[in-house]
Design an enzyme around this catalytic site. Structure first.
Site, short mmCIF file in Angstrom:
data_model
loop_
_atom_site.label_atom_id
_atom_site.label_comp_id
_atom_site.label_asym_id
_atom_site.label_seq_id
_atom_site.Cartn_x
_atom_site.Cartn_y
_atom_site.Cartn_z
N ASN A 49 -10.79 -3.24 -6.10
CA ASN A 49 -9.96 -2.31 -6.91
C ASN A 49 -10.52 -2.03 -8.30
OD1 ASN A 49 -6.79 -3.44 -5.51
ND2 ASN A 49 -7.96 -1.61 -4.98
N ASP B 74 0.84 -1.20 0.00
CA ASP B 74 0.00 0.00 0.00
C ASP B 74 0.87 1.25 0.00
OD1 ASP B 74 -2.34 1.40 -0.06
OD2 ASP B 74 -2.89 1.01 2.03
C1 IPE Z 1 -1.01 0.15 -4.19
O1 IPE Z 1 -1.12 1.34 -3.49
C2 IPE Z 1 -2.16 -0.80 -4.02
C3 IPE Z 1 -2.60 -1.46 -5.28
C4 IPE Z 1 -3.88 -1.59 -5.60
C5 IPE Z 1 -1.64 -2.03 -6.21
P1 IPE Z 1 -2.36 2.32 -3.56
O2 IPE Z 1 -2.74 2.57 -4.99
O3 IPE Z 1 -3.47 1.82 -2.70
O4 IPE Z 1 -1.74 3.64 -2.95
P2 IPE Z 1 -2.46 4.75 -2.05
O5 IPE Z 1 -3.19 4.04 -0.95
O6 IPE Z 1 -3.39 5.51 -2.95
O7 IPE Z 1 -1.34 5.59 -1.55
MG MG Z 2 -4.11 2.19 -0.85
#
Ligand code: IPE
Ligand code: MG
Length: 231
Positions: free
Chosen positions: A50, A2
């Site tokens: 996602n 994250d």
């Molecule tokens: C990567 O980080 C997580 C994935 C879905 C690959 P994020 O995209 O959640 O990053 P933040 O939380 O916006 O900083």
């Molecule tokens: Mg994130």
């Protein structure tokens, strides 16, 4: 994994640039894990939730996944790492599924080192899929309803051939599980670090493992029992 988006935002870069940097961290961390003797590493790369991100980010992430699989195949073979996936990979774009199948097939003979990618993964979806699979097995006479126990049920989870995690690390300061391996993490040690994923490195992994090694895992027993070596 994250914090890719925040890493990019801090630098005035598009979010996808953070994800690109995040892919480099995957290489660093998987190499470090192997050097440290960690035989299974699971990365939460894409959740069932996602898909609701902006379409451009979703297609960017799928493109990066395709790129990662193409780029890493030779290295995985060289290092004898088997690729596994957990999640509903059947809903991923066809080109990504093709690459996944190719890399999985090419590494299927390896046993010592294992990289597990959680893709289109959600723990609640996994529970529902496992319940359906168990019910189907009962209907078809392969299981008995009255035999349903955790030991039998857990064979229907996506992780049937993967051991339970000992340690969970979440980067970027968020202190949530976010629908990740909720049943399998029952006795895992949880470590939350403020470091953003693109900046997470070997020393951060080592620090987490050091912290893990200091903890006493009791699995419901007393400290005295653990010290006396009760199994
Ligand atoms: C990567 O980080 C997580 C994935 C879905 C690959 P994020 O995209 O959640 O990053 P933040 O939380 O916006 O900083
Ligand atoms: Mg994130």
């Amino acid at each position: 994994m994250d914090g890719n988006g925040r890493w990019a935002k801090q630098r005035g870069l598009p979010r996808l640039e953070g994800h690109r940097r995040g892919v480099e961290t995957v290489r660093t961390v998987t190499d470090a894990a192997r050097e440290m003797g960690i035989r299974y590493i699971t990365l939460y790369a894409f959740s069932v939730e996602n898909w609701r991100r902006p379409a451009e980010e979703v297609s960017g992430l799928m493109g990066l996944l395709d790129y990662f699989l193409k780029r890493e195949l030779d290295t995985l073979i060289k290092n004898k790492v088997r690729l596994h996936t957990i999640g509903r990979t059947e809903d991923l774009p066809a080109n990504v599924q093709r690459e996944l199948n190719r890399v999985k097939a090419a590494t299927a003979g390896f046993t010592e080192w294992n990289l597990v990618l959680a893709l289109n993964y959600g723990a609640r979806t996994e529970a529902a899929d496992a319940a359906r699979a168990y019910a189907t097995a009962v209907r078809d006479g392969r299981e008995k309803l009255e035999d349903c126990s955790w030991e039998r049920f857990n064979r229907y989870l996506y992780t049937a051939d993967i051991p339970e995690p000992d340690l969970l690390i979440r980067t970027s300061g968020e202190t949530r599980i976010s629908n990740f391996l909720m049943l399998q993490l029952a006795y895992a040690e949880l470590i939350f670090t403020p470091t953003l994923w693109p900046e997470f490195g070997k020393s951060d992994l080592q620090a987490a493992v050091d912290e893990y090694n200091k903890r006493e895992r009791r699995f419901g027993l007393t400290s005295e029992q653990i010290k006396a070596g009760t199994k």
